[in-house]
Structure formats: C-alpha cells, structure tokens
Motif scaffolding. Structure first.
Motif, PDB file in Angstrom:
ATOM      1  N   ARG A   1     -18.509  21.279 -17.233  1.00  0.00           N
ATOM      2  CA  ARG A   1     -18.094  21.163 -15.836  1.00  0.00           C
ATOM      3  C   ARG A   1     -17.063  22.214 -15.462  1.00  0.00           C
ATOM      4  O   ARG A   1     -16.917  22.557 -14.296  1.00  0.00           O
ATOM      5  N   CYS A   2     -16.330  22.764 -16.446  1.00  0.00           N
ATOM      6  CA  CYS A   2     -15.316  23.766 -16.137  1.00  0.00           C
ATOM      7  C   CYS A   2     -15.914  25.158 -15.944  1.00  0.00           C
ATOM      8  O   CYS A   2     -15.183  26.101 -15.637  1.00  0.00           O
ATOM      9  N   GLY A   3     -17.217  25.317 -16.130  1.00  0.00           N
ATOM     10  CA  GLY A   3     -17.850  26.616 -15.924  1.00  0.00           C
ATOM     11  C   GLY A   3     -18.133  27.375 -17.195  1.00  0.00           C
ATOM     12  O   GLY A   3     -18.435  28.566 -17.158  1.00  0.00           O
ATOM     13  N   TYR A   4     -18.048  26.740 -18.343  1.00  0.00           N
ATOM     14  CA  TYR A   4     -18.264  27.394 -19.638  1.00  0.00           C
ATOM     15  C   TYR A   4     -19.697  27.144 -20.077  1.00  0.00           C
ATOM     16  O   TYR A   4     -20.144  25.998 -20.127  1.00  0.00           O
TER      17      TYR A   4
ATOM     18  N   ARG B   1     -26.257  22.776 -10.338  1.00  0.00           N
ATOM     19  CA  ARG B   1     -26.262  23.749 -11.436  1.00  0.00           C
ATOM     20  C   ARG B   1     -27.124  23.192 -12.562  1.00  0.00           C
ATOM     21  O   ARG B   1     -26.707  22.272 -13.266  1.00  0.00           O
TER      22      ARG B   1
ATOM     23  N   ASP C   1     -12.874  18.064 -17.316  1.00  0.00           N
ATOM     24  CA  ASP C   1     -13.287  19.461 -17.217  1.00  0.00           C
ATOM     25  C   ASP C   1     -14.150  19.880 -18.403  1.00  0.00           C
ATOM     26  O   ASP C   1     -15.046  20.712 -18.261  1.00  0.00           O
TER      27      ASP C   1
ATOM     28  N   LYS D   1     -15.247  24.018  -7.154  1.00  0.00           N
ATOM     29  CA  LYS D   1     -15.289  22.600  -7.519  1.00  0.00           C
ATOM     30  C   LYS D   1     -15.230  21.743  -6.273  1.00  0.00           C
ATOM     31  O   LYS D   1     -14.480  22.017  -5.342  1.00  0.00           O
TER      32      LYS D   1
ATOM     33  N   ARG E   1     -23.323  30.641  -9.568  1.00  0.00           N
ATOM     34  CA  ARG E   1     -23.336  31.800 -10.458  1.00  0.00           C
ATOM     35  C   ARG E   1     -24.724  31.912 -11.064  1.00  0.00           C
ATOM     36  O   ARG E   1     -24.902  31.784 -12.273  1.00  0.00           O
TER      37      ARG E   1
ATOM     38  N   THR F   1     -18.330  32.579 -19.220  1.00  0.00           N
ATOM     39  CA  THR F   1     -17.381  31.776 -18.463  1.00  0.00           C
ATOM     40  C   THR F   1     -17.541  32.116 -16.997  1.00  0.00           C
ATOM     41  O   THR F   1     -17.412  33.287 -16.619  1.00  0.00           O
ATOM     42  N   PHE F   2     -17.838  31.106 -16.178  1.00  0.00           N
ATOM     43  CA  PHE F   2     -18.067  31.324 -14.750  1.00  0.00           C
ATOM     44  C   PHE F   2     -16.908  30.741 -13.955  1.00  0.00           C
ATOM     45  O   PHE F   2     -16.393  29.666 -14.271  1.00  0.00           O
ATOM     46  N   GLU F   3     -16.505  31.479 -12.921  1.00  0.00           N
ATOM     47  CA  GLU F   3     -15.550  30.951 -11.945  1.00  0.00           C
ATOM     48  C   GLU F   3     -16.361  30.194 -10.910  1.00  0.00           C
ATOM     49  O   GLU F   3     -17.067  30.798 -10.092  1.00  0.00           O
ATOM     50  N   ILE F   4     -16.304  28.862 -10.944  1.00  0.00           N
ATOM     51  CA  ILE F   4     -17.148  28.062 -10.053  1.00  0.00           C
ATOM     52  C   ILE F   4     -16.279  27.310  -9.063  1.00  0.00           C
ATOM     53  O   ILE F   4     -15.108  27.009  -9.326  1.00  0.00           O
TER      54      ILE F   4
END
Length: 1455
Positions: A879-882, A942, A854, A925, A974, A920-923
């Motif tokens: 990869r975790c959306g940061y 992305r 992540d 997976k 996002r 910080t994005f809620e993506i």
C-alpha cells in the motif's frame, strides 16, 4: 553545489567473455526434465563495469527458421498434404511422419535443435573489468562446477563461484597487487592488464607494468594440499598457494622486455607460457635501422622450486606482431598474428609465415610462403587486406578462423605431416559477421564472437564430409572449399544476403575416400559448415546524441537519438523513457473506467446434458470474441458486453446495471463467469444469465466484493471486510457451487490478497510425505488419486496464493486444499523467500477492526513472465507504493530426515522465490474514511494484469521469427509494463500515461499485438511501436544504416535530423604543386585509407534520407567533419531577425608533410516541392549558404547571441552572418593547443582544450571583445564541458579522457582563486569511462523556479548513458550518510571497494575531493534491499526510510 551521478543505461556490447560450467543447470541430469530446455554451457560476458551471466540453452528449431513466412509455407504445400497439428514437432527428429508435399530431398538435413542465450544474472561492479578466465579448484571435484576468475583495472583479481542457495555470485577470494612496486611507475595508468589461465587450472597469471606477471597457483588434489600443510605446519582453507610476482627480465631472460601478449600452452606437464615481446622498440620510420624486433619465448613454470627454464626462443619476428593463438595439444605451437602476416611457430622454433598482402616482405625479412591468391587480385579491397584489430579462434585442431575488424571471416588451414607444419592456407572471405573484440571456442564446434561496437554472435562450425560432384573440381580450377556458410540459417547479423555469401573458393586439397559406389570411386572433401545460432544485442559506443520529438499516443515526447556502432554496424539507436505506443483508434462507446476484460468465448452445443465445443482443440490459439467493460457512472454502476460488429466497430447488445469486479472465460471457454459487487453469475456467450449466486450470509448481505480471481474451474472472491469465498465449477451441470474451505481455517479468517496460478512450466512441483499418502488412502482413495494426479503431474497444475494480514504468504494446492508453501519473509520483501514449513496461520477478525497499514500487501499475483520459455514470477505490491517481482526457482526438497511432527505440514512445494526487480512509486493516497460516491469515482485501482502479446515486426518472419512475450501490466497512477526478455532479464517500463484505470490484451480484431486501455485519454486501442527492443532499461529501436555517424543534431523548426556519416576513402599524398608522391608499385600493395564524411538530412518519419552533401561532389575525399551544430544566427530573411542554421566544421588532411586545413560551412534547410510520384506532403533539402576556408582545422562550433563561434587551430573566432552570404569576424582570442568543445550560456563561453583543460570567457558586443574570466590551471584533456546550474548556483562540469568528472566553480571571493583568475576544483569523481558527448536539459521540480535546474545527460564510449542531477542540501546530507552505510555494511560483488573506485589520485590535496557527487550506482542498492535491511540502515543514520526513498525516486529518473 551538490549533484548525483547515476547510470541511465549500462555499458553495451562485450569486451571479454569466457565459457564455463558455472551453474548447476550445466551438469547433465540423470533424467533431464522434458519441460525445460537443457543448458549446454554458461557464457559470462563483461564490458567496462558490467558483468553478465548467460545460459546457452538447447531448443528445438522454430518453424520460422525453415520458411520465409506462414503464407509462403502454405503456398509450397500441395493441396491435401497440409501438416496436421503436432506433425512438425514429431518430424523434427526425422523419425515421425513426413509431409511429402512440402519436403524435398536435400543432401544435408537441418539440425533439430539450436542454441539460444538466456540471461540469468547481471551485476554492475565497482571496478573496471580487464579480463576473465575459468579455473577449476579442489571444490570443483565435488560439485563439478568451474570457478570464475575476474581481473580489474587497478591490479586486482577476484575468484568467484556460483551459490545456488542465494542464486548469486559469491566471492571466494580477492588478490590485490595495487601496492606492488611495478604499479608505482608513472605510466601505470596507461597499462592494460591481461589475465590468462592455465588450461588445466594449475595457475593463473596477470600481466603487470615493467614486464612482470603476477602468478596465482591453485591446488588441484588433496595430495598437494597435504604437502603444503606439512611444509607450513598449518592447515589452509583456501584453494590456492601464496601468489607471487614474476619479473620476466630478472627471472627469465634479460631481453624479455616490452611484452605484447602472452598465453598458456596446452599439453605440457608443467604450466608453460608463450610470451611475445619486443626487445627493441621501433616503428615504420626506423625499419632501416631496426626491423624484426619481436621475439617469442616459451618457458615453463616450476611452481614448487620457483624456476623458469626456457624451452624455445624465436628471434627476428616482424615488429608489428599483435597477438598469440595457442594451437591444440595434438599439434602444439602457437600462431602469431601480425598486421601483414600469419606466422606459425612450433616448440622446435620452426617458423611458417603466410603473408596476406604485399607489405609483409617490405617490413620484414622473415622467409614467407608465396602471397595468397586472394591478395594477388586486382581488387583494391583484397589488396588492402590487413589484420589490425582481428581476432583468431580455433575451429578444430587444424583450422582456425581469422575475423577481421570489418567482420570478414577467413578460414585458415594448417597443413601438416604429423606434428610438422608445412604451410598455412588462408581462404577468401567466407562471410561477414560482427566486428570482433573477443572470440572464444566453446566446444562441440560452437564459437562465440563478442563485439564491443555491435551485436555479439554465437556461431556453429561443424566439419562435414561432402561428396565432390563430377566436374566440380574442374570448374573451380582444382580448388575446393573447406568451409562454407550454411544457407539454412543466415549468418550476417544485418540480414543482408549480399554481405553474407562471400567468395567461398578456398585453397585446400580434396580428401579422397577409397569407398567405391558401383564402378566409380566417390570423392569426398572435408568441409566446415558455418552458421548462426543466436546473437546478443548491442549498439556499441555513443559517438553523439541529440533529443528529437516522437509521438507517444496523442502527445509528443522527447526521444534520444544516439549515433552508435562502428563500421558496417553503425547507425542510430533511439531511446525513450516510456514504452512507445501508438493509438490505433478511440473507443468512447466502450467506456470501462472501472475495468475492461477481453475474453475468448465459443458457442457450444449440448448432447445428453454435456457441453461440447463446436470447433478446434485446446491447442488452437483463439481470438477474443467479447469485451466486458464497467463504469462507476451512473451510480450504482453499469456493465456492458460488447462484440465486434464490423471491421472496426463495436456492438453492445447487453447492458447490466451494477459494477463488474471481474470476468473470465469459464467451462472450457464456453461460458462467462461474471463477478459483481454482490453476486457471482454464469452467463451464456450471448450475455444471457445461466446461474446467479447471491453473496449472502443466510438472509443477511455480506460486505461488498472488492476483488476476485478467476481460473477455470475455480473462483476466488475477496470482500471489503477481508474475508474470502471460494467456488468451483461442476462441468456436468454447467454451474458453480461453493467449495469447502475448512482446511484453510475458520470461515471468518482474514486475507489481504490472493490469486490463482495455473502452472505450465513444471516448476511448481509438490512433495508429499508417506504418512500423508497412507492416511489419505485409508480415508478416500478416489480423492487421493485426484490430488496426486494434479499435484505431482506438474503440467497444468493449479495453485492458490493467499496473503494473511500478519504478512504470511501461503500457497495451497488445488483441487484438495493442502498447504504446500508458507513464508513470512514476504512481509518485508526479503531478497529470497523460502518455505518456512509452518502450519496455516491464524488470522481471525480483530476487535476493534484492524486498520490498514502502509506495509500491508495490497496486490499479489503469480503469472508467467518471459519470451521463449515463460517462467512463473511472483508480483507483490504494498500500500505504500513498494513493488517487487520474484522469480520462482526450483529448490531442493524439504529435508525428510527429521520425523514430521504429528501436527506438522505434510506437503511441501519444492520452490523458492528470488527477487529480480524492485520499484518504489510515489502514489497518491485516498482518505480511508471516505465512502462517498464521489470518493468511489475518484478511487484509483492498482492491479496486476497478466497478458500475452506478439508484437509487430517489420522484418520477414524467416529472419526474426514470431516473438511471443508474456508480461504483466500494472494499472493505477504509476502504470507500468513488467516484461522479461531472454537476453535482457526483468525490466519495468513506464507506460507514459498519467493514470490507467483498466487494461486488457485484446485480439478482437484478429491481432495478437493490441491492447484495450482506459487511461486519462479515455478508452483506446493501442499497440507497441514495431521493432521495439526491451533488452535495456530504456526501450529502444535500432536503425542500422551500414555506416557510422560521428555527429547528429536536431533542427527544431522543421523537426528533422542532420547527421554526419564517417566513411573511408583512398588517400594519396601530393606535394605543393599537386604532384602525387607515391603510387602502389607492387602486388598486394595499395593506397592507404583516410577518413571522409557526408552530411545527411534525415526525416524521423520513416528515417528516410531527404538530402545529402556527399564526398567528391561537395566534400573533398580527405575532408571529414569535426563539429556539427544547429545555431541561431541573425538574418534578414525572417521577421524575428533570427533563424536556425546548420553549421559544420571540417578538417582537410594532406599527409604528414603538409599542414592540415579546414573549412566552415553554413547550411539552411529549405523546403522544396516534393516529387509528385511520392506520397510525402513536404520535402526539404540542404542549401549551402556559405563556405569559409580556414588555415587550420575547425574542431568546435557553437552559437552565442546570434553570432557563430568557431575554432581554427589555436584561435577562437566570433563571426556575424552578413547578408546571409558571408561570415564576418568581429572578435577573436588565442587559446590552447586543440579546442575540443565550445559551450555558450547568455554571453558566457566555455572553451575546452585537449591540453589546457577549460577556460571561462565573456563576450562583449559594444565594443566587440572576448575577455578571459578564469582558467583551470591543471593540465587535462577536456572531452566534454558544460554549464551546470541550479537554484542560483553555477558550476562547470568537466569530463576528461581518463573518465574523471570535475566540478569547477568561478569564485573571485576565494583567496586561492587569485581574484577569480583560477577556476576552483570543488569535486573530483572517477567515472572510469570516457564521454565524448553531453546534452543539457531542463529539470523542473515541484518548487517553481523562474529558471529550471540543469540536468546533464552524458554518453560514453562504452555505450553507457549517465545523468548528473542537482541535489539540494537536505537530501544530499541524507543520501551521503546512506552512501557511507551502504559502502561499509553491504557485501559487494568481487570484494571491491566502492569508495576507492570513485577516488581520483590528486597529489595537490591532502584528502580526496569526492564528497560533492553522490554515487548512484551504490545508492541504487538501497532500493533492492528488503524492508528490514532498509530499516537497519536508517537506524544507524537516524533518518526515515520513506524520506530517503522519496529523495532517490525523485532524483533517479532518466529525464
């Protein structure tokens, strides 16, 4: 019920400002770098709790400052004399070639450079700033930098300095006086502290209640420090003596009471203070008994002996004195600003008073000069000249400017013989600028005027000797101007020439020069030229706001319309959550679901095997000529090469099977480099193949190529097994070949991401050790010279950034691969990335293969970001959306004192990276194991895509110039725009799309403002809305209307805006019989002004006023609008029985001897036949349905169940709209003193009062009745009240005039509520800003509720916008624990306490009631921490980092 309060927008405008040399960039370098603009000075501004640090940079004047537009400029040039490329730049210094056809001789040349603001830092601090000053401490002798002294509302002073190591502010010390006995008085909250500093930095002073001043003395030399150490027998490591409080009444003079203002005077051996006070308070009604009660004291501070001898005392000054201006040390004395006069006082107590209107002699007995000529005119506006709200600032030693509250600039000349002043001469208005709140002299003729209600400006005032032409004096009656406005650079911020060039005849004497030209003497005069350098955007306080509908692409989105500004700076400001765009056309034929690339490729011809471009040079801005797009369907994919066919059509001459990974212009833009999943190809401009290199390992195919980076002449490919390939162009052959990567390690080394960067800023500069150069010279002299020329040139140097799986970022120099930067801190996104000076890391393949994590870095890019001077920024996505954005900064060279180890690094890149933005994005997976065709089609790419755009602007080019922005677009689910402006810093704006698969800037249709986007709506050509401003966290548009608006509502049935404008009208007082009581009876005396209003019906399409209800014809000249609401009333004219009407409540002022009255109006918006000559399809007008007079002011309105609720004095009425022609009362209720707001929910009614806080009332229809359910028993001024509900719970949100937010509940089961008669206060939260307007919106969560949650949007008087969001119990517990950790374990700017900042003083409870509302300002710091810092915070509270970030991301959205 729990809630989160967070700011959506920071405060706007400038309330305090100071100019100082704060950062090292202001120190003149021995050899200034040619590639960077020199920094002249720093300006630090503050408003409320926002602190900003700007650099004022010197830049060449742009071409648009000289000509109205490019077309006009070409029209003025005679054929055959056009300037060649580069000629304009060479001619700016006046020593190059001159285009004789375009240049006409003028008496004065334009300056070659101008000054521009550039934001380098901003902080939202945990305190309300009340003053700022610059000081120099002993450390300043070492680094030549000034220190910043900041005072806060709760009697604190912080000493701050700049730290280049962390590129941030550091707190040196915090001085607090909140426990001093002076602050224990009851009226201390009403006291406004003033901070002043000695010009020589010997001490600083903060005013306290009860006529006291806190003094902080500073050491200036080592000798002073030695004396103190001898006295105290202890070494001191602080730059100041112990501070003390000076009681002016007890220690200086018993009559020194009621301090109005105080300043330090320059030119004295010891610190000397001038204090303006009022020994006996008076007002206009007591002038017969007490007048001229103000006094001026000049006394010296003897800091060692603690004695304060008085130098001068001046009595009998006008009672309405407002402020002081210290004069230059060569002249001495001070200038006193009063409402009706300017008074100069020297240290010998001589007074020179200049009246500016006829009131001066009526309110004061002080001897004055004759009334100025401008006040003796018959013009009532000139007669009404007053100085309340004015600011004074010195232009030079004997001239200062008075900037009035309407922005008019008046020069005042101090006429003196030596040090004896004979008179003051004030001239007519020179120009109109912003409404001032602070004015500062910066030096070298530069002035800064800050405004809290609009833009702040940087002005240039330079004294110039000009020749007096024959006959000019006679024309002007012997008066010649001593100050004029430079017409070359307009000064009025509204760009209105009528306001800009005011009367310039000034009462000054011409200076005669003895120079003789020929037979006649040449007369000259000294004139101050005033011009505009730059401005800081600001929109001022939010008086009212409403949500309207705006079109974003193909759908409608909410747009916040705020009535902002004051005076001639008033108007509307429009905010949207997403960056507003408009769709120009759909391009379905193009496709591009897997990628779009728009490229400028030119045809070339070959001579002796070498390619040459046909036309132009590298500096010519080329438009794109081809577009390459690729799709995954049909399998295995298809790629298209499209060209422009007609005006708007596309032709696709070439289709290629297979998916394109990347494409770019190559070989100096004469060929296309095309990367597919298994091959790298070189294509001709027409799409034909020139060369193909299959990505094979011998005869075996390699894993698919998943990403690439193309930067002529290099190509980087990244495969799915995390190996890379590097290719280089051979320009002579026109082909590419593989490049040796042996310096980087084994061929099987793994890499997560990589990209090239071409540096044009000169920031990327490598330092080579001597051993490297010597060894290289022995090895290969030719290669070394190439390396040195590329690496050390700094201009257009190329670099390769790579990330290895263990989280190491490396930067390699090109063309010879040399490691110059290495950092492991990027793995946890630390705030600062420094060179760790490590060797190349080892990243060999693992067995079994390593699984993605992540916290793996998914994308990395180095690209320029900025407006006038784009600088390199590092973009990182995990990869975790940061996501994090770093700015590249020059760093000191690596210390070379230590001998380099034999196996150590020999090259170092002299930069560091500082984090400037995080998201910080809620993506969503995707399952890692899925490799099917369907999974490939669903895959979301992305990526960071850099672009350069020149957005469209409706203002003429001579005013706005051509803006060019370098930015980065982030594709995926996002999608976001990452932008940086000169005055707003780095901002991340959502694009508004659900998903964006592909993006590219496109100039195929000869526009630099267009983008090709493949989104959930398909392929489209987009552009930004014109005149969009990106300086705030929300994209905004400013609509100046030259008048402020007090109320604004949106009418949903017609989608129109109804607004009430605030104006000023002459007021005359009449008796009951209609006889006028007083008329102007002297020179310079005029009628006073009063508020009046107009009602405007505005169309959001073009913001055209369709209709209005104006003063004199409909509204009385002394009638102004208090309340404006869109209410639903019962009517017979519609099938549903209900219709939206516009209800207006007004007040009618009749002077202090007659009671105020009011009226209620009900308007209908009626459609009428449009004018045939106009192009509009529909037109509307306001139709007055009913006017109902009231015996008191109508201050609040709302609708409830089809009835109209209105206040009248101390009563509330509920009325029915009978037969669409009259209002019939059905119920009433006696309430408090002055109703400020009304809110209705079903049959519940909230009543906010100016004294009696809030009442909860129920309305019953059968029979009609108003029943009081509950009251708030405490006394509070309710500025805004709202129902706040979520998940079956209901609270009342109450804001008062001190900025306190209270959450009240109606709970009859609580024994303390006395059966529900008292509203229970559950939470008190100090916002420290007054809010006058609020809107409740629906917040819909993933858990479907029948009734959505309520979210409260609040606008404040400092221009900030905040949100109050409900929080569920589990998330509240997590965030509350985190808030405590952040408060205790973080370094807060200026050493302030965030918890104490939010506590409300309440003597009725034992513990503060501050735990029900979370502080979003404090919680926002968690997202900005590095990942290691976040884990440390979570370890102490036992919560998952991802859970807390999920809570924060879901709550901290605008709406």
């Amino acid at each position: 019920m729990h809630a989160l309060r967070h700011d959506i927008l920071p405060p706007s405008g400038v309330e305090f400002a100071v100019a100082l040399n704060f950062t090292p960039s202001t120190i003149p370098a021995p050899k200034p770098a040619a590639e960077s603009a020199p920094t002249v000075v720093n300006i630090v501004t503050a408003r409320s709790n926002l602190l900003r640090v700007y650099e004022v940079r010197e830049q060449p004047v742009t071409i648009s400052d000289y000509a109205e537009s490019e077309r006009d400029k070409r029209a003025r040039v005679r054929k055959g004399t056009e300037a060649v490329e580069g000629e304009v730049e060479m001619d700016q210094s006046g020593e190059g070639w001159v285009n004789m056809g375009a240049v006409k001789s003028t008496g004065r040349q334009e300056p070659a450079t101008t000054l521009r603001f550039y934001l380098i830092l901003e902080h939202v601090v945990h305190g309300t700033i009340t003053g700022m000053e610059k000081v120099r401490t002993m450390s300043s002798n070492e680094d030549q930098l000034d220190r910043l002294l900041v005072s806060f509302k709760d009697a604190k002073i912080s000493l701050l300095e700049w730290s280049d190591g962390i590129r941030d502010l550091m707190t040196v010390s915090l001085h607090t006086y909140e426990r001093a006995p002076q602050l224990a008085s009851l009226d201390s909250p009403l006291f406004r502290a003033e901070l002043r500093a000695d010009p020589l930095s010997r001490c600083a002073a903060l005013s306290l209640p009860r006529d006291s001043i806190a003094i902080i003395p500073f050491y200036q030399t080592q000798a002073e420090l030695d004396i103190v150490e001898q006295d105290q027998n202890s070494a001191r490591d602080v730059p100041y003596y112990p501070s003390f409080i000076l009681d002016l009444v007890a220690d200086v003079d018993p009559n020194l009471r009621n301090v109005i203002d105080f300043v330090f005077l320059p030119g004295y051996h010891n610190p000397t203070i001038a204090v303006l006070c009022q020994s006996e308070k008076t007002w206009a009604g007591r002038l017969k008994e007490y007048r001229d009660t103000a006094r001026l004291y000049l006394f010296t501070l003897d800091l060692l002996n603690q004695t304060y001898p008085i130098i001068t005392t001046v009595d009998n000054l006008p009672y309405d004195c407002l402020s002081l201006l210290p004069c230059a040390s060569s002249l001495g004395g001070v200038v006193i600003l009063s409402s009706n006069a300017l008074i100069y006082v020297d240290q010998a107590a001589r007074r020179v008073s200049l009246p500016i209107n006829g009131w001066s002699s009526r309110v004061s007995d002080i001897p004055t000069l004759p009334l100025s000529s401008s006040a003796q005119t018959q013009d009532p506006d000139a007669q009404a000249l007053t100085l309340e709200g004015s600011c004074m600032v010195l232009a030079d030693e004997k001239t200062f400017f008075v900037i009035r509250k309407d922005g008019m600039v008046h020069p005042v000349e101090i006429v003196s013989d030596g040090r004896t002043v004979s008179k003051l001469m004030m001239s007519g208005a020179l120009a109109q600028t912003t409404i001032p709140s602070v004015a500062r002299q910066i030096g070298n003729g530069v002035l800064f005027v800050g405004s809290s209600v609009g833009p702040s400006v940087l002005l240039r005032a330079v004294r110039v000797e000009e020749e007096v032409k024959p006959g000019e004096e006679e024309e002007e009656g012997g008066e010649v101007p001593a100050a004029v406005v430079d017409t070359g650079n307009g000064m009025d911020i509204d760009d209105d020439d009528d306001d800009l060039y005011g009367e310039s005849k000034l009462d000054t004497q011409a200076a005669t020069n003895g120079a003789i030209s020929g037979a006649s003497a040449v007369r000259t005069r000294s004139v101050i030229h005033l011009s505009l350098y730059d401005s800081l955007p600001g929109y001022g306080p939010i008086a009212d706001m409403t949500f309207s509908l705006a079109k974003l692409g193909e759908r409608y989105v909410p747009e916040l319309v705020a009535a902002t500004g004051s005076g001639h700076l008033g108007g509307f400001t429009l905010f949207q959550r997403d960056l507003p765009i408009r769709t120009k056309r759909k391009l379905h034929v193009l496709g591009g679901a897997r990628g779009i690339w728009s490229l400028p490729v030119r045809q070339s011809h070959r001579v002796n095997g070498t390619s040459y471009e046909k036309t132009g040079g590298s500096f010519v801005a080329e438009n794109d000529t081809i577009v390459i797009s690729t799709d995954a369907n049909p399998s295995p994919g298809v790629s298209r090469i499209a060209t422009r066919a007609a005006k708007t059509d596309l032709a696709i001459p070439t289709r290629i099977p297979g998916t394109t990974v990347g494409a770019g212009a190559f070989f100096q833009r004469t060929a296309i480099l095309h990367v597919m999943t298994n091959a790298i190809r070189v294509l001709e401009p027409d799409g034909s193949e020139r060369q193909i290199i299959k990505d094979m390992d011998g005869n075996l195919p390699r894993p698919r190529i998943k990403a690439c980076s193309i930067c002529d002449p290099f190509v980087l490919i990244l495969r799915e097994d995390e190996t890379i390939g590097l290719f280089i162009a051979e320009t002579e052959r026109g082909k590419i070949r593989r490049k040796d990567m042996s310096p980087m390690g084994e061929k099987t080394s793994r890499y997560l991401a990589g990209s090239f960067y071409t540096d044009t800023s000169g920031i990327f500069e490598a330092m080579m050790t001597d051993t490297t150069v010597a060894t290289s010279n022995n090895a290969d002299k030719n290669v070394t010279s190439t390396l040195q020329s590329v690496v050390t040139a700094g201009s257009n140097s190329q670099w390769l950034a790579l990330v290895r799986p263990q989280g190491v970022m490396e930067i390699w120099s090109l063309p010879k691969l040399t490691l110059v930067f290495s950092s492991t801190a990027i793995n946890t996104l630390e705030p600062l990335l420094n060179d760790s000076c490590d060797l190349p890391a080892i990243s060999l393949p693992q067995d079994p293969p390593r699984k993605p994590q992540d916290l793996d870095i998914d994308q990395i890019l180095i690209a320029p970001l900025g407006e006038s001077a784009p600088s390199p920024h590092l973009f990182v996505f995990m990869r975790c959306g940061y996501m994090a954005v770093y700015e590249a900064l020059k760093a000191p060279a690596h210390p070379s004192e230590t001998p380099t180890p034999p196996d150590g690094r020999t090259a170092f890149l002299k930069i560091k990276f500082a984090k400037v933005a995080t998201r910080t994005f809620e993506i969503s997976k995707q399952e890692e194991g899925e490799k099917t065709v369907l999974a490939e089609q669903k895959r979301i790419s992305r990526t960071f895509v850099p672009f350069v755009t020149s957005p469209t602007c409706t203002a003429p080019a001579s005013i706005s110039g051509t803006r060019t922005l370098s930015g980065v677009f982030f594709t995926g689910d996002r999608p976001s725009w990452i932008m940086r402006t000169d005055k707003g810093g780095v901002k991340v704006f959502p694009s508004g799309h659900a998903v964006v698969h592909a993006f590219t800037a496109c100039s195929l249709w000869e526009s630099k403002a267009e983008f090709l986007v493949y989104s959930d709506e398909g392929p489209s050509l987009l552009e930004w809305i014109p005149d969009i401003e990106l300086d705030t966290p929300l994209p905004k548009r400013s609509l100046p209307r030259s008048r402020p608006y007090s109320n604004v509502v949106f009418e949903p049935s017609t989608s129109l805006i109804v607004a009430a404008a605030s104006l000023q009208a002459r007021f005359a007082s009449y008796d009951e019989d209609g006889n006028i009581l007083w008329e102007p009876d002297g020179v310079g005396v005029s009628l006073p002004l009063c508020d009046c209003s107009t009602l405007e019906l505005i169309s959001p399409d073009g913001w055209v006023t369709m209709d209005g209800y104006v003063v004199l014809y409909e509204f009385a000249p002394n009638e102004y609008i208090n309340a404006l609401e869109c209410v639903t009333l019962e009517t017979l004219s519609t099938e549903t029985g209900n219709k939206d009407f516009i209800a207006v409540g007004t007040s009618i002022d009749r002077g202090e001897d007659l009671a105020v009255k009011g009226a209620t109006y009900v308007f209908e918006i009626a459609e009428v036949v449009p004018d045939p000559s106009s192009n509009v399809q529909r037109w509307y007008k306001l139709k007055l349905r009913v006017r109902d007079d009231a015996k008191g002011p109508v201050t609040a309105l709302c609708g409830i169940n089809g009835y109209l609720v209105s206040s009248m004095g101390q009563k509330i009425f509920i009325r029915a709209f009978d037969l669409d022609e009259r209002l019939v009362g059905v119920a009433f209720l006696d309430v408090g003193v002055y109703v400020t707001s009304l809110r209705a929910l079903k049959n519940l009614l909230l009543i906010g009062d100016a004294v009696k806080s809030v009442w909860l009332v129920a309305f019953q229809e059968d029979p009609y009745k108003l029943m009081i359910l509950s009251k708030d028993v405490r006394r509070a001024y309710a500025t805004s009240i709202d129902f706040f509900f979520a998940n079956g719970e209901l609270s009342i949100a109450l804001n008062d005039e001190e900025g306190v937010l209270r959450m009240l509940t109606y709970d009859p089961s609580d024994p303390d509520s006395r059966g529900g008669q008292h509203l229970m206060c559950q939470t008190e939260f100090h916002c420290h800003k007054e809010s006058r307007t609020s809107r409740t919106i629906a917040r819909r969560t993933k858990e479907e509720h029948e009734i959505p949650q309520a979210k409260l949007i609040t606008g404040s008087t400092d221009g900030s916008l905040s949100a109050l969001t409900p929080v569920d119990e589990a998330a509240f517990k997590r965030l509350s624990l985190l808030q405590g950790q952040l408060s205790r374990n973080m370094q807060h700017i200026a050493g302030l306490n965030p918890r104490a900042y939010r506590i409300v003083r309440n003597d009725t409870v034992s513990k503060p009631l501050s735990k029900g509302v979370l502080d979003g300002q404090l919680l926002a710091a968690f997202e900005e921490l590095g990942i290691s810092g976040q884990h440390e915070m979570m370890r102490q509270i036992g919560t998952e980092r991802t859970a807390v970030l999920h809570d924060w991301v879901s709550l901290a959205v605008p709406w």
